[in-house]
Design an enzyme around this catalytic site. Sequence first.
Site, PDB file in Angstrom:
ATOM      1  CE1 TYR A 144      22.976-160.933   2.377  1.00 48.49           C
ATOM      2  CE2 TYR A 144      22.723-159.140   2.379  1.00 48.49           C
ATOM      3  CZ  TYR A 144      23.413-159.565   2.799  1.00 48.49           C
ATOM      4  OH  TYR A 144      24.218-159.685   3.493  1.00 48.49           O
ATOM      5  CG  ASP A 239      14.512-157.144   2.922  1.00 43.60           C
ATOM      6  OD1 ASP A 239      14.657-156.165   3.462  1.00 43.60           O
ATOM      7  OD2 ASP A 239      15.377-158.240   3.360  1.00 43.60           O
ATOM      8  CE  LYS A 267      20.568-152.009   1.920  1.00 49.81           C
ATOM      9  NZ  LYS A 267      21.809-152.250   1.794  1.00 49.81           N
TER      10      LYS A 267
HETATM   11  N1  HOZ Z   1      24.890-155.792   1.217  1.00 53.20           N
HETATM   12  C1  HOZ Z   1      25.191-155.032   0.601  1.00 53.20           C
HETATM   13  C2  HOZ Z   1      24.666-155.491  -0.934  1.00 53.20           C
HETATM   14  N2  HOZ Z   1      23.580-155.583  -1.413  1.00 53.20           N
HETATM   15  C3  HOZ Z   1      26.650-154.859   0.166  1.00 53.20           C
HETATM   16  C4  HOZ Z   1      26.786-153.137   1.957  1.00 53.20           C
HETATM   17  C5  HOZ Z   1      28.202-152.775   1.320  1.00 53.20           C
HETATM   18  O1  HOZ Z   1      28.519-153.806   0.880  1.00 53.20           O
HETATM   19  O2  HOZ Z   1      28.202-151.874   2.042  1.00 53.20           O
END
Ligand code: HOZ
Length: 428
Positions: A144, A239, A267
């Site tokens: 992802y 990534d 992050k």
């Molecule tokens: N994209 C995040 C998990 N891989 C989720 C982010 C969220 O819901 O804060």
Amino acid sequence: MLYKRSSALFKDAQEVIPGGVNSPVRAFKGVGGTPIFAKSAKGAYVYDEDGNRYIDYINSWGPMLLGHAFKPVVEAVKAKAESGTSFGMPTAIETEIAELAVSMVPNIDKIRFVNSGTEACMSAIRLARGFTGKEKIIKFSGCYHGHSDAFLIAAGSGGATFGTPNSPGVTQGTAKDTLLADYNNLQNVEALITANPNEIAAIIIEPVAGNMGCIPPKYGFLEGLRTLCNSNGILLIFDEVMTGFRLAKGAAQELYNVDADIVCYGKVIGGGLPVGAFAARNEIMNFLAPVGPVYQAGTLSGNPLAMAAGLAMLKAINSDDSLFKRLEDKTLYLHKGMTQVLTEFNIDHTVNRVGSMISVHFHKDPVYDFETAVNGNNETFKAFFHSMLKQGIYIAPSSFETWFITDALSYEDLDETINAVRNFAKEL
Ligand code: HOZ
């Protein structure tokens, strides 16, 4: 545990926010039940609106490497806010954090800050396409890279959780430029390159996958991708939104000794504020506007509060030589403890771990790609999730997400967690 207030808040939220959440995995749809609403957090713990305390293994999905409300970050943000929250003009702190980031990571000369990991990856492929003059990209099933159109094809994370890895709304035109390979399968990648001669601009990969649970690259896989890219004029994009500044100062590039051409961050680099970034050597970065022709911009990019948080975070990481060893030790302790309990109770499982990323798959065979990740027993995962939650342990509400270990966790917290796994195993 009581979830009265969380339930009421969720009810209200659903009236005005789709599904009651601003990011789908938060809604507990993959595991059932009502999401808990966070009220505050400190160190290794998050507290909900009903006053329950949880040992937190999500950590805002990664940023809180050093624990919640980390003092240097909080103080830096407070101090910065006093002098204005956004200017839309260059500020000195942007250069300061850029210099530090570039000095910590091998193989990058310049970095551009954006507001999220999604933006970073989206911009990275545009840059790769502009630089190479080619249009197609290869991504891996179950990886992802944020929610931009080109990546919502066989996507992990929420896409996998809700069974919508290919999102409606992505045009066929866009989808045809994204080629799919299986994680850890070099032959697969090679075949795609052969079938699309001179058409592939970039291969994008999570060097340690974290959006189908945690999946490490097999020995030689990343090196193999590097070689394939070199011999075919393809850019390799790592990534490192999850792994960046988490696995090592230089993250997966340093850990596996493989240089990517473009690296994406998010992050940890923002210390909990909305920050993403992408970086590369001069030759590639100078293709970006205003130096080069590839356009990319943002009103809040390099926002002073976000930069202050990120800078405080990176300084703390850079000045702590034993941090990654401590994180690794804690994660290994948890790994061993959980494995011991699940084995003792004859529960089929595989625990995957790299550095401070770890996940439990309820399946006895190795989990090394999306197909093997999907094979996990989701009913057992659901029971596990709810048992842990009731016992005050907050793990991701989906088996397709990695857990993030924070330095704020004590060995008592880890023992409490392993004990909770034991209680779950007894009840199952
Ligand atoms: N994209 C995040 C998990 N891989 C989720 C982010 C969220 O819901 O804060």
